[in-house]
Design a protein around this motif. Structure first.
Motif, PDB file in Angstrom:
ATOM      1  N   LEU A  12      26.981 -28.023  -2.375  1.00  0.00           N
ATOM      2  CA  LEU A  12      27.230 -28.880  -3.537  1.00  0.00           C
ATOM      3  C   LEU A  12      28.377 -28.366  -4.398  1.00  0.00           C
ATOM      4  CD1 LEU A  12      23.615 -29.796  -4.691  1.00  0.00           C
ATOM      5  CD2 LEU A  12      25.230 -31.214  -3.398  1.00  0.00           C
ATOM      6  N   GLY A  13      28.673 -27.088  -4.307  1.00  0.00           N
ATOM      7  CA  GLY A  13      29.755 -26.507  -5.091  1.00  0.00           C
ATOM      8  C   GLY A  13      31.123 -26.601  -4.442  1.00  0.00           C
ATOM      9  N   ALA A  14      31.192 -27.034  -3.190  1.00  0.00           N
ATOM     10  CA  ALA A  14      32.468 -27.131  -2.477  1.00  0.00           C
ATOM     11  C   ALA A  14      33.296 -28.286  -3.043  1.00  0.00           C
ATOM     12  CB  ALA A  14      32.224 -27.340  -0.986  1.00  0.00           C
ATOM     13  N   PHE A  15      34.609 -28.096  -3.127  1.00  0.00           N
ATOM     14  CA  PHE A  15      35.494 -29.100  -3.722  1.00  0.00           C
ATOM     15  C   PHE A  15      35.328 -30.469  -3.081  1.00  0.00           C
ATOM     16  CE2 PHE A  15      39.477 -31.461  -3.798  1.00  0.00           C
ATOM     17  CZ  PHE A  15      39.652 -31.599  -5.161  1.00  0.00           C
ATOM     18  N   GLU A  16      35.398 -30.549  -1.754  1.00  0.00           N
ATOM     19  CA  GLU A  16      35.320 -31.846  -1.067  1.00  0.00           C
ATOM     20  C   GLU A  16      33.982 -32.535  -1.337  1.00  0.00           C
ATOM     21  OE1 GLU A  16      36.308 -35.184   0.889  1.00  0.00           O
ATOM     22  OE2 GLU A  16      37.677 -33.557   0.385  1.00  0.00           O
ATOM     23  N   VAL A  17      32.910 -31.761  -1.424  1.00  0.00           N
ATOM     24  CA  VAL A  17      31.590 -32.331  -1.712  1.00  0.00           C
ATOM     25  C   VAL A  17      31.542 -32.831  -3.154  1.00  0.00           C
ATOM     26  CG1 VAL A  17      29.118 -31.811  -1.892  1.00  0.00           C
ATOM     27  CG2 VAL A  17      30.449 -30.978   0.068  1.00  0.00           C
ATOM     28  N   LYS A  18      32.141 -32.063  -4.077  1.00  0.00           N
ATOM     29  CA  LYS A  18      32.174 -32.504  -5.477  1.00  0.00           C
ATOM     30  C   LYS A  18      32.922 -33.824  -5.623  1.00  0.00           C
ATOM     31  CE  LYS A  18      31.878 -28.063  -7.818  1.00  0.00           C
ATOM     32  NZ  LYS A  18      32.583 -27.118  -8.691  1.00  0.00           N
ATOM     33  N   VAL A  19      33.967 -34.006  -4.817  1.00  0.00           N
ATOM     34  CA  VAL A  19      34.780 -35.217  -4.907  1.00  0.00           C
ATOM     35  C   VAL A  19      34.119 -36.387  -4.178  1.00  0.00           C
ATOM     36  CG1 VAL A  19      36.979 -36.246  -4.182  1.00  0.00           C
ATOM     37  CG2 VAL A  19      36.933 -33.956  -5.194  1.00  0.00           C
ATOM     38  N   SER A  20      33.602 -36.151  -2.973  1.00  0.00           N
ATOM     39  CA  SER A  20      33.132 -37.243  -2.117  1.00  0.00           C
ATOM     40  C   SER A  20      31.633 -37.509  -2.165  1.00  0.00           C
ATOM     41  CB  SER A  20      33.516 -36.963  -0.661  1.00  0.00           C
ATOM     42  OG  SER A  20      34.911 -36.898  -0.530  1.00  0.00           O
ATOM     43  N   ALA A  21      30.831 -36.497  -2.437  1.00  0.00           N
ATOM     44  CA  ALA A  21      29.383 -36.682  -2.349  1.00  0.00           C
ATOM     45  C   ALA A  21      28.667 -36.672  -3.700  1.00  0.00           C
ATOM     46  CB  ALA A  21      28.778 -35.611  -1.441  1.00  0.00           C
ATOM     47  N   VAL A  22      29.026 -35.743  -4.570  1.00  0.00           N
ATOM     48  CA  VAL A  22      28.280 -35.588  -5.817  1.00  0.00           C
ATOM     49  C   VAL A  22      28.268 -36.868  -6.663  1.00  0.00           C
ATOM     50  CG1 VAL A  22      28.175 -34.311  -7.996  1.00  0.00           C
ATOM     51  CG2 VAL A  22      28.444 -33.073  -5.836  1.00  0.00           C
TER      52      VAL A  22
END
Length: 113
Positions: free
Chosen positions: A65-75
């Motif tokens: 959840l802390g990864a940049f791509e996850v913050k942009v696309s999933a969170v």
């Protein structure tokens, strides 16, 4: 560890929702500790969807959840899910035709367990 995020999506916005859900699933799938995931829709009511992912541990999920791509696309998508508990630990499993295997909880012992 199983994570299930439930969504209620208007039928007329389902196309946009599925595009964002596919992007979220792609971002999550690229993280260490990710085991598998699915975007599913209820058969009885097409407004109800779930994004279900399985992880090696709670730690790998939280780090994802802390990864940049996850913050942009999933969170942002996950923030739209129904406000309810979404992360579950497996306490018993059974393979097809197999016996039930019980696992100990990873939760801390104590009065708040």
């Amino acid at each position: 560890m199983l994570v299930t995020n439930r969504f209620v999506v208007d039928v007329d916005t389902a196309d946009g929702f599925t595009e964002r859900a596919h992007a979220a699933l792609t971002a999550l799938a690229g993280r260490p500790g990710y085991l598998r995931g699915q975007l599913v829709r209820a058969l009885d009511d097409p407004r109800h969807w779930s994004l279900v992912t399985e992880w090696e541990s709670v730690g790998t999920y939280r780090r994802a959840l802390g990864a940049f791509e996850v913050k942009v696309s999933a969170v942002p998508l996950l923030a739209e899910s129904v406000d309810e508990p979404s992360a579950y630990e497996a306490l018993a499993t059974a393979a097809p035709g197999g016996a039930v295997v019980v696992a100990e909880s990873d939760r801390a012992a104590g009065p708040y367990r």
